[in-house]
Design a protein around this motif. Structure first.
Motif, short mmCIF file in Angstrom:
data_model
loop_
_atom_site.label_atom_id
_atom_site.label_comp_id
_atom_site.label_asym_id
_atom_site.label_seq_id
_atom_site.Cartn_x
_atom_site.Cartn_y
_atom_site.Cartn_z
N LYS A 35 1.95 1.18 2.62
CA LYS A 35 3.05 0.94 1.67
C LYS A 35 2.47 0.85 0.27
O LYS A 35 1.39 0.27 0.08
N SER A 37 1.57 -0.61 -3.24
CA SER A 37 1.35 -2.04 -3.52
C SER A 37 2.59 -2.68 -4.14
O SER A 37 2.89 -3.84 -3.88
N TYR A 40 5.01 -4.52 -1.77
CA TYR A 40 4.67 -5.91 -1.38
C TYR A 40 5.27 -6.89 -2.39
O TYR A 40 5.74 -7.97 -2.03
N GLU A 43 9.07 -6.97 -1.98
CA GLU A 43 9.38 -7.74 -0.76
C GLU A 43 9.24 -9.23 -1.02
O GLU A 43 10.08 -10.03 -0.58
N GLU A 44 8.19 -9.61 -1.74
CA GLU A 44 8.01 -11.04 -2.05
C GLU A 44 9.21 -11.57 -2.82
O GLU A 44 9.72 -12.66 -2.52
N LEU A 125 -1.50 -9.49 -5.58
CA LEU A 125 -0.84 -9.58 -4.28
C LEU A 125 -1.20 -10.93 -3.68
O LEU A 125 -2.37 -11.32 -3.67
N ASP A 127 -0.71 -13.24 -0.23
CA ASP A 127 -0.21 -13.39 1.13
C ASP A 127 -0.09 -14.89 1.41
O ASP A 127 -1.07 -15.62 1.30
N TYR A 261 -4.99 -6.49 4.84
CA TYR A 261 -3.66 -6.19 5.38
C TYR A 261 -3.73 -5.30 6.63
O TYR A 261 -2.88 -5.39 7.50
#
Ligand code: G1P
Length: 281
Positions: A35, A37, A40, A43-44, A125, A127, A261
């Motif tokens: 995907k 970057s 991400y 989505e967050e 990014l 997580d 990831y």
């Protein structure tokens, strides 16, 4: 105090740290496993309850909004991306000249309007079990003030970040009251090792400050300088977020993020561990 509904994602950067790959492809489109970057980051924001994504983009980087908005002949295979675009509306504004992060945020002023908003930088990014920007939104809901994400870095890394002069709360050691901030100070001038990472919740009072701001570090209009001024008139907090952060705008950080990831994906995990063992010199 209003709810945080909108997120500004500045994506107009030139990607100088990632040349030559960024010569014709926006770094935000580089894949982390499978995907881009930027997905991400979107989505967050969506998982945090954001209803509108505002891209601040530049000429030549239209691939970013096209990715979320354009139909594709194999549409069924891309249900995940389409679902994202349905959960949040996506709009774009152009930053006509690369005048800095502060200027990029100012470009979103009319789209944001008079309400508090989130900012997520595409290079960072994170997580985390609770999305990083959601962690900041929670603090905003409790304290009704701007909040910026902080992490501790090695002293020699301070020239790469905005650095905070802040006092830690006894009641919640993750929360800091910001006294002031310095953008990318030389190591000996860094007031601490608490670095800003690219997640912010800001009150709209940042806009008039940005409008009046003169150029700062690197000859650019700096968001950090505007936050210094905001902290003089309003409470500004720092929050040491929980989670693992990668700098995907940096060549090594990008490699690390891809490995991390991929290891989280059951279909790749064992094979990747085996492959890394085999390659070890
Ligand atoms: C920006 C900010 C800086 C912050 C960093 C986090 O810098 O200006 O304060 O520490 O993001 O990623 P940039 O990396 O865009 O030069």
């Amino acid at each position: 105090m209003k709810k945080i509904r909108k997120a500004v994602l500045p994506v107009a950067g030139l990607g100088t740290r990632f040349l030559p790959a960024t010569k014709t492809v926006p770094k935000e489109m580089f894949p982390i496993v499978d995907k881009p970057s930027i997905q991400y980051i979107v989505e967050e924001a969506v998982q945090s309850g954001i209803e509108q994504i505002i891209f601040v983009n530049a000429r030549g980087k239209e691939a970013i909004e096209d990715y979320f908005l354009k139909d594709h002949p194999q549409g069924k295979l891309l249900a995940e991306v389409q679902a994202l675009a349905k959960l949040a509306s996506i709009v774009t504004v152009r930053q006509k000249k690369p005048l800095g992060l502060g200027h990029a945020i100012l470009c979103a002023k009319d789209l944001v309007g008079n309400e508090p908003f989130a900012v997520l930088l595409g290079d960072d990014l994170v997580d985390a079990s609770t999305p990083c920007i959601r962690q900041l939104m929670r603090i905003f809901e409790e304290e009704k003030s701007s909040v910026i994400a902080l992490m501790n870095v090695e002293k020699n890394q301070t020239p790469l970040y905005g650095i905070a002069d802040a006092s830690q709360r006894k009641t919640n050691p993750r929360v800091y009251d910001i006294k002031t901030l310095v953008e990318k100070p030389p190591q000996e001038k860094a007031p601490s090792t608490l670095a800003i990472i690219g997640r912010y919740v800001l009150t709209p009072e940042i806009f008039p400050i940005l409008e009046d701001l003169s150029v700062g570090q690197g000859g650019e209009i700096q968001l950090t300088d505007a936050l210094v001024k905001l902290a003089m008139v309003q409470k500004v907090l720092g929050y040491q977020y929980e989670g693992l952060r990668f700098d995907a705008g940096d060549k090594f950080g990008f490699l690390e993020a891809n490995i991390y990831y991929a290891l989280k994906r059951p279909e790749f995990r064992d094979r990747l561990i085996q492959a890394l063992k085999r390659l070890e010199l």
